[in-house]
Structure formats: structure tokens, C-alpha cells
Enzyme design. Structure first.
Site, PDB file in Angstrom:
ATOM      1  N   TRP A 140       0.816  -1.210   0.000  1.00  0.00           N
ATOM      2  CA  TRP A 140       0.000   0.000   0.000  1.00  0.00           C
ATOM      3  C   TRP A 140       0.853   1.265   0.000  1.00  0.00           C
ATOM      4  O   TRP A 140       0.427   2.303  -0.516  1.00  0.00           O
ATOM      5  CB  TRP A 140      -1.057  -0.035   1.101  1.00  0.00           C
ATOM      6  N   ASP A 141       2.072   1.175   0.520  1.00  0.00           N
ATOM      7  CA  ASP A 141       2.987   2.307   0.407  1.00  0.00           C
ATOM      8  C   ASP A 141       3.093   2.787  -1.040  1.00  0.00           C
ATOM      9  O   ASP A 141       3.174   3.994  -1.313  1.00  0.00           O
ATOM     10  CB  ASP A 141       4.399   1.910   0.852  1.00  0.00           C
ATOM     11  N   ASN A 177       2.422  -8.224   1.567  1.00  0.00           N
ATOM     12  CA  ASN A 177       2.770  -7.048   2.366  1.00  0.00           C
ATOM     13  C   ASN A 177       3.986  -6.334   1.768  1.00  0.00           C
ATOM     14  O   ASN A 177       4.003  -5.114   1.598  1.00  0.00           O
ATOM     15  CB  ASN A 177       3.041  -7.539   3.785  1.00  0.00           C
ATOM     16  N   SER A 187      -1.241  -9.830   3.034  1.00  0.00           N
ATOM     17  CA  SER A 187      -1.227  -8.748   2.066  1.00  0.00           C
ATOM     18  C   SER A 187      -1.188  -7.422   2.825  1.00  0.00           C
ATOM     19  O   SER A 187      -0.626  -7.344   3.925  1.00  0.00           O
ATOM     20  CB  SER A 187      -2.449  -8.841   1.154  1.00  0.00           C
ATOM     21  N   GLY A 290      -1.588  -2.570   7.818  1.00  0.00           N
ATOM     22  CA  GLY A 290      -0.737  -1.400   7.652  1.00  0.00           C
ATOM     23  C   GLY A 290      -0.661  -0.549   8.906  1.00  0.00           C
ATOM     24  O   GLY A 290       0.263   0.243   9.064  1.00  0.00           O
ATOM     25  N   ASP A 292       0.300  -0.975  12.043  1.00  0.00           N
ATOM     26  CA  ASP A 292       0.978  -1.772  13.055  1.00  0.00           C
ATOM     27  C   ASP A 292       1.899  -0.864  13.875  1.00  0.00           C
ATOM     28  O   ASP A 292       2.967  -0.527  13.388  1.00  0.00           O
ATOM     29  CB  ASP A 292       1.739  -2.941  12.435  1.00  0.00           C
ATOM     30  N   GLU A 473       8.732   9.084   7.633  1.00  0.00           N
ATOM     31  CA  GLU A 473       7.588   8.197   7.399  1.00  0.00           C
ATOM     32  C   GLU A 473       6.352   8.643   8.168  1.00  0.00           C
ATOM     33  O   GLU A 473       5.228   8.341   7.762  1.00  0.00           O
ATOM     34  CB  GLU A 473       7.928   6.760   7.784  1.00  0.00           C
ATOM     35  N   GLU A 487       7.810  -0.016  17.141  1.00  0.00           N
ATOM     36  CA  GLU A 487       8.846  -1.022  17.340  1.00  0.00           C
ATOM     37  C   GLU A 487      10.231  -0.582  16.884  1.00  0.00           C
ATOM     38  O   GLU A 487      11.227  -1.223  17.212  1.00  0.00           O
ATOM     39  CB  GLU A 487       8.488  -2.297  16.566  1.00  0.00           C
TER      40      GLU A 487
END
Length: 516
Positions: A140-141, A177, A187, A290, A292, A473, A487
Site C-alpha cells: 500500500w505504500d 505485504n 497482504s 498497515g 501496526d 515516514e 517497534e
């Protein structure tokens, strides 16, 4: 011992082409990750073996290193480690738009072949990576990155990445992913239909090929739909008690993630009351989302150990599935396949009704809680997706927009109002959610609110760029500074921030999703 080594070699040789590193190296992988030989768990997941993985695993089993120093030597002897990302310039020399233009070549990669045992998946054409620790193409990025590539006139990269994603569907039946073996069990938010809308190639042959890929992707998300009964869920399909079909996030594996192995094992150890497989599955499902991670997925809103992603039918996922179904139907009409067009148009219509009815809590759109059999009371930026998909009624859109306004800070749209320490919570804002909210609000005539988001986002991005020379990001949209939490440290590069920033600076209305 000889028999044990022979059995280990046979076990590891069979799946060597597509198995993730944790499966290939077994006890070696666990030792490297749990002893924290590398600060970032993803480093070893991306390492390239210098010889056959089965031979490395057998050598480790025959003579396990006695301490961390010996283990480090063993890894150095047997693996080539990924290169560290280049440091960003601390002194901006050009304006942000020209800086982004200059980043595209630095973020472009080609992997037409790969070393045996490497976790990277080969791709036929060049592609753009997010940056930092994210060295591979992500799903998706890439759509949000492509928004910027379109502004930069890089149609070559857009067309190439579409072929890359299509090749993944051809080989694996899904868009994973990311382009790594350890991502093949899940995914990400399905935006391939939106990517196709950025292409300038409108030929019949190209449309037919890409629509076949879309149908295959839809088949992946709907796998098991014929067997799921009312009130049940199987894999990514949910059938509500009234018979309505929706989707949820899932992962076909229930083990620690290769790229976050140590973090997942320690989390399970800290929550002995939970079945580890269930915990790992829900962690992985959140990674497929996405988001996470976010309080959105947490039963108590704070502790990652309470994650329950698979017990929610997410409003953003189902809005994107609606857009996919509408796109397939429209493509089938263009391709003169009336039966296909009718079938997918009906799917889209049924999903639209289910979203309006089951994901509306009276004030805003929200995830449907499968256990409570009701929409969630939590407001998140995902409430913008029904507006983006243009599936809300005018009254729903007005109320939804009022609710979203409470998430708008000086620097853009916050992901939630909860401060959990997770990166997809307050005070962070993320580029894809800014784009979705702005386009969704504009679609329903809320230009003022949309402008507050886009203007705030651009001001925040430019402010940090002037201070550090970096494109990040994520950002803290309340204090207009770098984002945090999660994380790993905040990464720079950064694909989707670059894309959305350029898109806001040079809008192209034709990229908005088509009306229902």
C-alpha cells in the site's frame, strides 16, 4: 548425529525457494534474534546467505556457537548483511519539491534475480522502496508513492511497478505485504485498483491483463466465502448474521514475524494467559492492516498483548474492497463482459449496503466488532475511507466530517485520539491517511476541512525538512515535529511522504475515486 543432520538437510532443502528465514534456519534464526545480535530484528531477516541455507543450518546444528561473540562470527562468515541506509543531508540545498524529485533515483531498486536462500522476491522491472530499513517494494505504500511519481512524470516507474505487482499475483495469488518471502502469508490494504487508475496505458490488452490481476486479488481476499455461514469468519471473509459479506485482516501464519521475531516472542512470554498462536495471528493481522500498531486493534486500548485484530471487520478495508469491486465491474463493461460486470456491480452494491448499515455508529463510520455485533465507538482516521470511496449518504458524510474534524491538529490529521505509545495512534499522522481524508472530504464538498489537513501537513513536512533535510515516514501532527512510538525508530526516505507531499502541492482531481 549424522541421521539428525541428514533429516535436517532434507527438511530445509524442500522449501528453500520460498520459505521465510525463520523456517530455513530454525534454531539458528531464533538464537540470532533472541540474543539480539542486531538491534533491528529485520537485519537478519534480510541477510543473504553465502552458501546453501541447508548447509548453514546443518553447520550450526553440528557445532552451535558457545557465546554471542562466536555467534556473531558464525553469522559474519555465512551471511552478507544488508547495507545501512544512507544518511540524509542535514542542510537542505533545494526546496522540498526538488528534493523529492532527486530522491526517486536514490529510492529506485531492481531485483530481477536473487541469491539462493535470500528472502527477497524477484521482480521484473525497477520499483521504488519506502526508504530506511524498508529495502523492498511494499504494497500500500506504493500507491501513495506513485501519486508523487505521477507528478514527477515518472510514468516508467508507475507502469513498471504495476507489472511488478501483477507478477506477484501471477506467482503467489496475492500482492504480499512486501516483496520478501516472510511477507507471503499476508497482504496489505488492497489499493491495486487505485494504482491502475494512475496508468496512462488504456489499451484493451493492458486493461484485460490488469483486470485479470484484480479479479485474482479479489479471489484472494474472498477465499472461503462459499463455506462461511452466517455469524462465522474464515480467513479474510466474514459473514454477518444477516448474511452480509465483509472482510477482515488476517495472516495465514500463526508464528512470530520474521522481521520482528524477538519482539513477538517477548510479547508472548509477557502474556502467558494467551495462546501464543492466537496472539501471533492477531499481531500479523494488524501488520496486514498497515496500522501496526494501534489502539484500534487493542481490547484494552493500551496493551499490545490484548490485540484482537481478527475480531474486527475494518471500515477502511471494506471501503477499498468496494472500490475494487466497482473497478472490476467498470473494467468488465469496457471489455464487453456483461456477466462479469453485473456480478461485480452486485457485489459492490451489497457491500455498500452492509457498510452503511453495519459500520455506521450514528455519528461516524467505524470498524464492525464481530463479538459485540455492533460498530466500534472509537473514532479513528479510518472513518475517512467511506468518504474517499464515495459510499456515504449525504447525511452520513456531514456527520462523519464533523467527527473527523476533532482529529485535525496544526500539522494534519491524527490517526486516533488515543496516546498508547503505538505509532498508529496520537499524536502521529501518516501520509496515506492525509491523502484519503483530503480526497474524501473534497468529494463531499468539505473543502475547508480538507484544506486544513493538507495545509497543515505541508507545513509540518516543510518545517522538518528545513530543520534536518529529511522526509519522514510519520510526523507528530499536534506538535509539528518528527513522529515516534512503535517497534523501530522513525525512518526517513520516505516514499509515501514524498508522494503525498508532491500530490498536495500539485493536485490532480482525476485521481479521485469514481462516484458510486
Amino acid at each position: 548425529m549424522r541421521a539428525l543432520l541428514a533429516a535436517l538437510l532434507a527438511l530445509l532443502t524442500a522449501p528453500a525457494l520460498a520459505a521465510p528465514p525463520a523456517q530455513l534456519y530454525g534454531p539458528l534464526y531464533r538464537a540470532v534474534e533472541m540474543d539480539r545480535i542486531f538491534p533491528d530484528s529485520k537485519t537478519f531477516a534480510d541477510a543473504i546467505p553465502r552458501q546453501a541455507p541447508a548447509e548453514i543450518a546443518a553447520a550450526y546444528a553440528a557445532r552451535p556457537p558457545k557465546d554471542d561473540a562466536a555467534l556473531k562470527r558464525f553469522v559474519a562468515d555465512n551471511f552478507a548483511l544488508p547495507a545501512a541506509p544512507p544518511a540524509a543531508s542535514a542542510t537542505p540545498r533545494v526546496d522540498v519539491a526538488h528534493h523529492i524529485e532527486g530522491l526517486w533515483p536514490a529510492l529506485t531498486r531492481t531485483t530481477t534475480d536473487a541469491s539462493p536462500g535470500s528472502s527477497v522476491l524477484t521482480l521484473p522491472r525497477p520499483y521504488v522502496v519506502p526508504g530506511g530499513r524498508f529495502r523492498e517494494m511494499y504494497y500500500w505504500d506504493s500507491y501513495f508513492t506513485m501519486l508523487g511519481l505521477a507528478r514527477s512524470g515518472r510514468d516508467d516507474l508507475i507502469e513498471g511497478m504495476l507489472d511488478d505487482f501483477g507478477s506477484l499475483i501471477d506467482r503467489y495469488g496475492l500482492i504480499p505485504n512486501g516483496a520478501r518471502t516472510y511477507y507471503l502469508t499476508r497482504s496489505q490494504p488492497p489499493v491495486f485498483a487505485l494504482m491502475i487508475g494512475l496508468s496512462g496505458d488504456r489499451s484493451h490488452a493492458t486493461l484485460a491483463r490488469r483486470n485479470a490481476w484484480l479479479i485474482a486479488e479479489h479471489r484472494f481476499w474472498m477465499a472461503g466465502e462459499d463455506a462461511v455461514r452466517p455469524g462465522e469468519a474464515k480467513r479474510r471473509v466474514v459473514r454477518l448474521p444477516d448474511g452480509s459479506l465483509l472482510n477482515r485482516y488476517w495472516d495465514d501464519s500463526a508464528t512470530p514475524r520474521d522481521e520482528s521475531f524477538r519482539e513477538d516472542v517477548l510479547l508472548a512470554d509477557a502474556h502467558p494467559e494467551r495462546d501464543p498462536a492466537d496472539l501471533f495471528r492477531n499481531i500479523r493481522a494488524a501488520a496486514e492492516s498497515g496500522w501496526d500498531f494501534s489502539s484500534r486493534w487493542l481490547a484494552d486500548g493500551q496493551s499490545l498483548g490484548s490485540v484482537r485484530t481478527t475480531r474486527l471487520a475494518p471500515v477502511d478495508l471494506n471501503s477499498l474492497m468496494y472500490l475494487m469491486e466497482r473497478t472490476i465491474a467498470a473494467n468488465c463493461r469496457t471489455l464487453a463482459d456483461a456477466a462479469c460486470a453485473q456480478a461485480y456491480a452486485r457485489r459492490a452494491d451489497l457491500r455498500l449496503r452492509a457498510i452503511r448499515r453495519r459500520m455506521w455508529n450514528g455519528r461516524f463510520f467505524a470498524d464492525y466488532d464481530l463479538d459485540r455485533r455492533a460498530p466500534s465507538p472509537q473514532l479513528t482516521a479510518a472513518a475517512a475511507f467511506p468518504l474517499f470511496a464515495k459510499l456515504a449518504t449525504p447525511a452520513q458524510a456531514a456527520s462523519d466530517a464533523r467527527a473527523l474534524e476533532s482529529l485535525i491538529g496544526p500539522g494534519g490529521l491524527a490517526t486516533t485520539s488515543v496516546r498508547s505509545g503505538q505509532q498508529w495512534d496520537a499524536p502521529n499522522g501518516w501520509a496515506p491517511l492525509q491523502w484519503v481524508a483530503v480526497e474524501g472530504l473534497r468529494a463531499y464538498g468539505r473543502a475547508r476541512l480538507a484544506g486544513r489537513i493538507s495545509d497543515g501537513w505541508l507545513a509540518t513536512v516543510k518545517r522538518e525538512y528545513r530543520a534536518s533535510g529529511r522526509m519522514l515516514e510519520k510526523y507528530d501532527v499536534l506538535e509539528q515535529r518528527p513522529g515516534g512510538g512503535g517497534e523501530y525508530p522513525t525512518q526517513d526516505g520516505f516514499g509515501w511522504t514524498n508522494g503525498v507531499t508532491l500530490a498536495f502541492m500539485t493536485p490532480r482531481p482525476s485521481e479521485r475515486p469514481s462516484a458510486p
